[in-house]
Design a protein around this motif. Structure first.
Motif, PDB file in Angstrom:
ATOM      1  N   SER A   1       0.836  -1.202   0.000  1.00 35.56           N
ATOM      2  CA  SER A   1       0.000   0.000   0.000  1.00 35.56           C
ATOM      3  C   SER A   1       0.871   1.253   0.000  1.00 35.56           C
ATOM      4  N   GLN A   2       0.240   2.380  -0.309  1.00 35.87           N
ATOM      5  CA  GLN A   2       0.955   3.669  -0.286  1.00 35.87           C
ATOM      6  C   GLN A   2       1.505   3.943   1.115  1.00 35.87           C
ATOM      7  N   TYR A   3       0.739   3.527   2.124  1.00 35.51           N
ATOM      8  CA  TYR A   3       1.182   3.763   3.501  1.00 35.51           C
ATOM      9  C   TYR A   3       2.464   3.003   3.802  1.00 35.51           C
ATOM     10  N   GLN A   4       2.551   1.738   3.328  1.00 35.13           N
ATOM     11  CA  GLN A   4       3.747   0.945   3.569  1.00 35.13           C
ATOM     12  C   GLN A   4       4.971   1.535   2.866  1.00 35.13           C
ATOM     13  N   LEU A   5       4.782   2.095   1.669  1.00 36.59           N
ATOM     14  CA  LEU A   5       5.906   2.702   0.942  1.00 36.59           C
ATOM     15  C   LEU A   5       6.405   3.958   1.645  1.00 36.59           C
ATOM     16  N   MET A   6       5.477   4.749   2.172  1.00 36.26           N
ATOM     17  CA  MET A   6       5.844   6.045   2.755  1.00 36.26           C
ATOM     18  C   MET A   6       6.599   5.902   4.064  1.00 36.26           C
ATOM     19  N   LYS A   7       6.677   4.687   4.618  1.00 39.75           N
ATOM     20  CA  LYS A   7       7.411   4.499   5.868  1.00 39.75           C
ATOM     21  C   LYS A   7       8.925   4.563   5.667  1.00 39.75           C
ATOM     22  N   TYR A   8       9.409   4.459   4.414  1.00 42.34           N
ATOM     23  CA  TYR A   8      10.848   4.466   4.135  1.00 42.34           C
ATOM     24  C   TYR A   8      11.232   5.833   3.563  1.00 42.34           C
ATOM     25  N   PRO A   9      12.085   6.604   4.241  1.00 46.87           N
ATOM     26  CA  PRO A   9      12.374   8.005   3.866  1.00 46.87           C
ATOM     27  C   PRO A   9      12.807   8.173   2.415  1.00 46.87           C
ATOM     28  N   PRO A  10      13.787   7.407   1.876  1.00 53.77           N
ATOM     29  CA  PRO A  10      14.199   7.644   0.482  1.00 53.77           C
ATOM     30  C   PRO A  10      13.062   7.393  -0.498  1.00 53.77           C
ATOM     31  N   ILE A  11      12.235   6.367  -0.194  1.00 56.41           N
ATOM     32  CA  ILE A  11      11.106   6.090  -1.095  1.00 56.41           C
ATOM     33  C   ILE A  11      10.057   7.179  -0.956  1.00 56.41           C
ATOM     34  N   ARG A  12       9.841   7.655   0.284  1.00 58.66           N
ATOM     35  CA  ARG A  12       8.876   8.733   0.483  1.00 58.66           C
ATOM     36  C   ARG A  12       9.272   9.978  -0.306  1.00 58.66           C
ATOM     37  N   VAL A  13      10.565  10.320  -0.319  1.00 50.84           N
ATOM     38  CA  VAL A  13      11.045  11.488  -1.075  1.00 50.84           C
ATOM     39  C   VAL A  13      10.773  11.298  -2.555  1.00 50.84           C
ATOM     40  N   PHE A  14      11.018  10.064  -3.036  1.00 50.41           N
ATOM     41  CA  PHE A  14      10.815   9.801  -4.464  1.00 50.41           C
ATOM     42  C   PHE A  14       9.328   9.884  -4.829  1.00 50.41           C
TER      43      PHE A  14
ATOM     44  N   GLN B   1       6.946  11.496  -3.407  1.00 48.26           N
ATOM     45  CA  GLN B   1       6.451  12.873  -3.341  1.00 48.26           C
ATOM     46  C   GLN B   1       6.920  13.691  -4.539  1.00 48.26           C
ATOM     47  N   ARG B   2       8.028  13.251  -5.173  1.00 46.83           N
ATOM     48  CA  ARG B   2       8.625  14.024  -6.264  1.00 46.83           C
ATOM     49  C   ARG B   2       8.091  13.610  -7.627  1.00 46.83           C
ATOM     50  N   GLN B   3       7.872  12.332  -7.855  1.00 43.89           N
ATOM     51  CA  GLN B   3       7.466  11.887  -9.183  1.00 43.89           C
ATOM     52  C   GLN B   3       6.694  10.567  -9.089  1.00 43.89           C
TER      53      GLN B   3
ATOM     54  N   LYS C   1      14.514  10.606 -22.265  1.00 42.18           N
ATOM     55  CA  LYS C   1      15.493  11.464 -21.583  1.00 42.18           C
ATOM     56  C   LYS C   1      14.783  12.709 -21.094  1.00 42.18           C
ATOM     57  N   LYS C   2      14.760  12.886 -19.787  1.00 43.95           N
ATOM     58  CA  LYS C   2      14.104  14.041 -19.185  1.00 43.95           C
ATOM     59  C   LYS C   2      15.111  14.853 -18.396  1.00 43.95           C
ATOM     60  N   GLU C   3      15.084  16.135 -18.625  1.00 50.32           N
ATOM     61  CA  GLU C   3      15.968  17.023 -17.867  1.00 50.32           C
ATOM     62  C   GLU C   3      15.291  17.529 -16.609  1.00 50.32           C
ATOM     63  N   GLU C   4      13.980  17.469 -16.597  1.00 53.09           N
ATOM     64  CA  GLU C   4      13.251  17.917 -15.420  1.00 53.09           C
ATOM     65  C   GLU C   4      11.995  17.074 -15.248  1.00 53.09           C
ATOM     66  N   LYS C   5      11.466  17.109 -14.066  1.00 53.28           N
ATOM     67  CA  LYS C   5      10.294  16.289 -13.762  1.00 53.28           C
ATOM     68  C   LYS C   5       9.032  16.911 -14.319  1.00 53.28           C
ATOM     69  N   LYS C   6       8.093  16.020 -14.629  1.00 52.17           N
ATOM     70  CA  LYS C   6       6.766  16.461 -15.018  1.00 52.17           C
ATOM     71  C   LYS C   6       5.754  15.787 -14.103  1.00 52.17           C
ATOM     72  N   LYS C   7       4.782  16.583 -13.677  1.00 53.06           N
ATOM     73  CA  LYS C   7       3.774  16.036 -12.747  1.00 53.06           C
ATOM     74  C   LYS C   7       2.861  15.060 -13.476  1.00 53.06           C
ATOM     75  N   SER C   8       2.633  13.991 -12.883  1.00 51.39           N
ATOM     76  CA  SER C   8       1.713  12.982 -13.426  1.00 51.39           C
ATOM     77  C   SER C   8       1.160  12.135 -12.300  1.00 51.39           C
ATOM     78  N   ASN C   9       0.060  11.458 -12.590  1.00 46.04           N
ATOM     79  CA  ASN C   9      -0.573  10.598 -11.579  1.00 46.04           C
ATOM     80  C   ASN C   9       0.034   9.200 -11.606  1.00 46.04           C
ATOM     81  N   ASN C  10      -0.135   8.511 -10.494  1.00 45.83           N
ATOM     82  CA  ASN C  10       0.316   7.115 -10.469  1.00 45.83           C
ATOM     83  C   ASN C  10      -0.451   6.302 -11.497  1.00 45.83           C
ATOM     84  N   ILE C  11       0.216   5.323 -12.074  1.00 38.49           N
ATOM     85  CA  ILE C  11      -0.440   4.444 -13.044  1.00 38.49           C
ATOM     86  C   ILE C  11      -1.366   3.494 -12.287  1.00 38.49           C
TER      87      ILE C  11
END
Length: 863
Positions: free
Chosen positions: A801-814, A816-818, A844-854
């Motif tokens: 679940s999303q909750y289980q992923l967010m418990k790990y700081p590096p994954i939470r940062v990722f 939240q970013r993309q 090849k992306k130089e910057e992030k683009k906002k998108s929803n989870n698949i």
């Protein structure tokens, strides 16, 4: 106190009979032959026609009956005068005007006074009922029954008689054959007490429930044989609290008096379960009864725990033995030795757990054994097979799991056990009861139908829910009745299995399929049942029956408690009896033919017409179909035709549209494959497959837990990595193949990340628990912050679940970013997912683009 309780009961019974009728005659009236005066508040005998045969006067307040109470009624045969609410006085020759009376009932009345000549003048009286009247010893010793030459049945039960000092006139009652003295207070009966009855033959002599011989010390040498020179077809001395010693002494005392049936039930023989202070019957307990030629003996409802060695050895003529409702847990070797004539043995309702080959030794002629309601779980294979005359075996409600012990029998009762299969079992039987077991595979029915000579098969309340058919149906010439109620045949037939289960049953006459959740009948399922006359489909979910589904010779059909909407009456044309109550009938013009048929048919209907009711429309809900009018339905037919045409057009259009949508949804994986293949041919036909060469050694580094290697290899590597398949386009790096052995693991991870264009982290439950995987995720994210390029791809697999992923700081940062990818749940979406992942590797992306989870869900759980 007894009298008071008796009048209370009489009062309650009177309320029941009040204002009722018997034989169609209203209460408090007479029709010339029957005069019914129950609960009519009478204080004296009413005047009735002299043609009266039955005069019923119970539940009244009649106080006195004397010689003038009755007019001359020469045809009267039955007089009921019992259950009066007031004390009853019966004077001298009270019934002399009833010369041909054969049955006189005064029971359940408090007799305040009874003249010794009260019954004089009744030469044809056969049965006299004087139960629960409060009589004492005087009723026997004062000569009340003089001159009753035809008296055969005398009921004096439930009185206060304490001793049996019979008047000499009992010797003159030549027709007397039944005396009921049960539920009195008789503690002792000796030879002198019944002397007037010596030489007589009795069909019944009842001394039950008297505490006989129990509360006193008996000198049998002085008391001697109470039934001397008598022949007793039935002697009932049950419920007297007899112990082993009393029965032994009684057997010796009667000294061979012939008794066909001896009832000793409700005794206190035996220690019971867990006690040792009461004797078990032994070899001497019934020894003397062998001289009495006992044929039927009942020692049920006691506490016998062990059937000891040679317990019944002298009872050579015994044919029926009832030991039910005891605590029997042990059968000693040769316990039944000597029962050479025994034909029926009842051991039901005991505590038997195992049966051994020696248990029934000596029962050469036994034909029926009842072992129901024990705790039998284990039976040795040859336990019954040496009983050559055994025809019926009752093992209902035990804990049996196999039937390898079952001999060839006419009748076997095995319901209420724990049988799970009948594969590889060979038996012979005419009647087989297997209800309330645990049979699940309908293939067992195919096996049972091969039983030679089988006529009746009961399989109610099993668990038939699937079928792995191994045999083709064989022709069965003997089966006549098959019971399959309360199973789950719907699950079998909706899977398309075993539609031929009733094939070739050409002699089947009755088939019961009620309560099987059926919402359809397979085509031709009854086609071979040419002799079928009774079919029960009650309690299912059938909405209609197709024409021709019922056998031609069917006469009785039960279809109540289904969901029938608008049946076709032609289906029922050949029936003689039909049950169709409690269905879901639609009371509109489309049901007109059925409603007309209901009111005209000669078919006999089960149930009340009120139970054949409408459920739709709401305005007719609950209204009986028999009261529905069909007028006005003709004018609606033309309008219905137009409406139907319009409905058909729009329905067809909508169906085509929905079909296209459903086909695309159902086969979207195939559609994507074709589309993808076409695009590759059109767009890349002049370009070789592969990726542009650049400074990176690998297209992507695949980071995953070692415990997920098997799944990753099958799901990703075989479809993406060029070294697994030359047609794949990517050169992937992963630890098991590309890390340098002996090199520092962190260095290997860093080299793999910086040597690859992208890093793909396969996040599973194992990944989150693997420290090296989390470290690799951190390095890949660090490269992003260094190069400001989207180089990290996260794929979530499994039920995270999303909750289980967010418990790990590096994954939470990722997160939240993309966005990240999820492995798809539906297999047909795997191709689309792999294409999406390939695009992510190539992009090849130089910057992030906002998108929803698949929004794809997992198709496989990684364990």
């Amino acid at each position: 106190m007894r009298i008071a309780m008796g009048h209370l009961l009489a009062f309650l019974l009177g309320l029941v009979f009040e204002a009722t009728s018997v034989f169609g005659i209203p209460s408090c009236s007479a029709d010339g032959q029957i005069a019914l005066y129950h609960s009519c508040n009478l204080t004296q005998v009413p005047q009735v026609p002299n043609t009266t045969i039955n005069l019923l006067l119970s539940f009244n307040h009649i106080r006195v009956v004397n010689a003038t109470s009755f007019p001359l009624l020469e045809k009267l045969r039955l007089l009921e005068l019992g259950t009066q609410y007031t004390p009853l006085i019966i004077e001298r020759e009270a019934f002399r005007n009833l010369p041909n009376l054969t049955v006189l009932d005064i029971g359940y009345s408090h007799i305040q006074f009874l003249h010794t000549d009260a019954f004089q003048g009744l030469p044809n009286l056969i049965e006299l009922r004087l139960f629960y009247c409060g009589f004492s010893d005087s009723i026997l010793k004062d000569g009340y029954f003089r001159n009753l030459s035809s008296l055969a049945i005398l009921d004096l039960s439930k009185n206060h008689i304490q001793s049996l000092h019979l008047h000499p006139s009992f010797g003159d009652l030549e027709s007397l054959e039944s005396i009921d003295l049960s539920r009195n207070e008789i503690s002792l009966v000796c030879e002198r007490d019944l002397e007037p009855l010596q030489g007589k033959r009795f069909s019944m002599f009842n001394l039950a429930s008297n505490s006989l011989y129990r509360s006193i010390s008996v000198n049998w040498e002085k008391c001697m044989n109470p039934f001397k020179s008598m022949f007793l077809e039935i002697l009932d001395v049950s419920d007297n609290g007899w112990t082993v010693d009393i029965i032994r002494d009684f057997g010796h005392a009667i000294n061979g008096t012939k008794i066909s049936s001896l009832l000793l039930d409700r005794h206190i023989m035996g220690a019971g379960f867990g006690f040792h202070n009461i004797k078990e019957p032994d070899q001497g307990t019934f020894a003397a009864l062998g001289m009495s030629s006992v044929i039927n003996m009942d020692i049920s409802h006691g506490y016998i725990f062990s059937l000891n060695f040679h317990l019944f050895e002298t009872l050579k003529e015994l044919k029926v033995l009832d030991i039910s409702h005891n605590k029997v847990n042990k059968i000693a070797k040769e316990a039944f030795y000597g029962l050479d004539s025994l034909q029926a043995l009842n051991l039901s309702y005991n505590l038997l757990g195992e049966l051994y080959e020696s248990d029934f030794y000596g029962l050469r002629k036994v034909a029926y054994i009842d072992l129901q309601k024990n705790h039998i779980g284990v039976i040795q294979e040859k336990t019954f097979k040496h009983l050559k005359n055994l025809k019926t075996l009752d093992l209902r409600d035990n804990a049996i799991k196999t039937v390898n012990f079952l001999p060839n029998l006419n009748t076997s009762f095995l319901s209420g056990n724990k049988l799970v299969s009948f594969q590889n079992v060979q038996i012979i039987a005419e009647f087989l009861d297997l209800a309330q077991n645990r049979l699940e595979n309908l293939n067992d029915l195919y096996t049972l139908l091969q039983t030679p000579g089988l006529k009746f098969l009961i399989l109610n309340q099993n668990r038939f829910s699937f079928c792995h058919q191994q045999y083709s149906p064989l022709k069965n010439h003997t089966l006549e009745q098959l019971y399959l109620s309360e199973n789950m045949l719907q699950l079998v037939w909706q899977a398309g299995s075993c539609w031929d289960v009733f094939k070739r049953l050409s002699h089947l006459k009755a088939l019961f399929l009620n309560n099987n959740y059926l919402d359809f009948l397979p085509p031709g399922v009854f086609s071979d049942l040419t002799a079928l006359q009774i079919l029960s489909l009650d309690g299912n979910r059938l909405t209609s029956l197709s024409p021709g589904v019922l056998p031609e010779n069917l006469r009785v059909l039960l279809l109540s408690h289904n969901h029938l909407l608008s049946p076709d009456p032609t289906i029922f044309a050949s029936l003689s009896h039909l049950g169709i109550t409690h269905n879901k009938y639609i009371c509109e013009c489309e049901t007109r033919n059925f409603i007309l048929w209901l009111n005209q048919t000669n078919v006999t209907m089960f149930g009340s017409p009120e139970d054949v009711y409408c459920t739709y429309p709401d305005s007719f809900s609950g209204v009986s179909l028999y009261s529905i009018s069909t007028e006005g339905c003709d004018e609606e037919e033309a309008l219905k035709l137009i409406n139907f045409s319009l409905f058909l057009f729009f329905t067809t259009t909508l169906t085509l549209f929905l079909t296209a949508v459903v086909m695309f949804t159902k086969f979207r994986g195939h559609c994507f494959f074709l589309w993808h293949k076409m695009v590759l041919r059109l767009v890349f036909k002049d370009h070789p497959q592969g990726v542009e060469e650049d400074q990176h050694k690998y297209d992507a580094y695949l980071c995953f837990s070692n415990k997920d290697f098997g799944w990753v290899q099958n799901a990703l590597l075989t479809h993406l990595d060029s070294r697994y398949n030359s047609e794949n386009r990517f050169n992937l790096c992963f630890e098991e193949r590309d890390f340098l052995p002996g090199e520092d693991h962190i260095s290997n991870i860093q080299d793999a990340i910086w040597s690859s264009r992208k890093t793909i982290c396969i996040v599973t439950r194992h990944f989150l628990k693997d420290g090296w995987c989390i470290e690799a995720f951190n390095f890949a994210q660090s490269r992003y912050f260094s190069d400001l390029k989207d180089v990290l791809i996260m794929v979530v697999a499994g039920s995270l679940s999303q909750y289980q992923l967010m418990k790990y700081p590096p994954i939470r940062v990722f997160v939240q970013r993309q966005p990240y990818l999820r492995w798809p749940e539906d297999l047909q979406d795997v191709g689309w997912f792999l294409n999406k992942l390939s695009q992510c590797i190539l992009t090849k992306k130089e910057e992030k683009k906002k998108s929803n989870n698949i929004p794809l869900q997992t198709v496989a759980t990684i364990s």
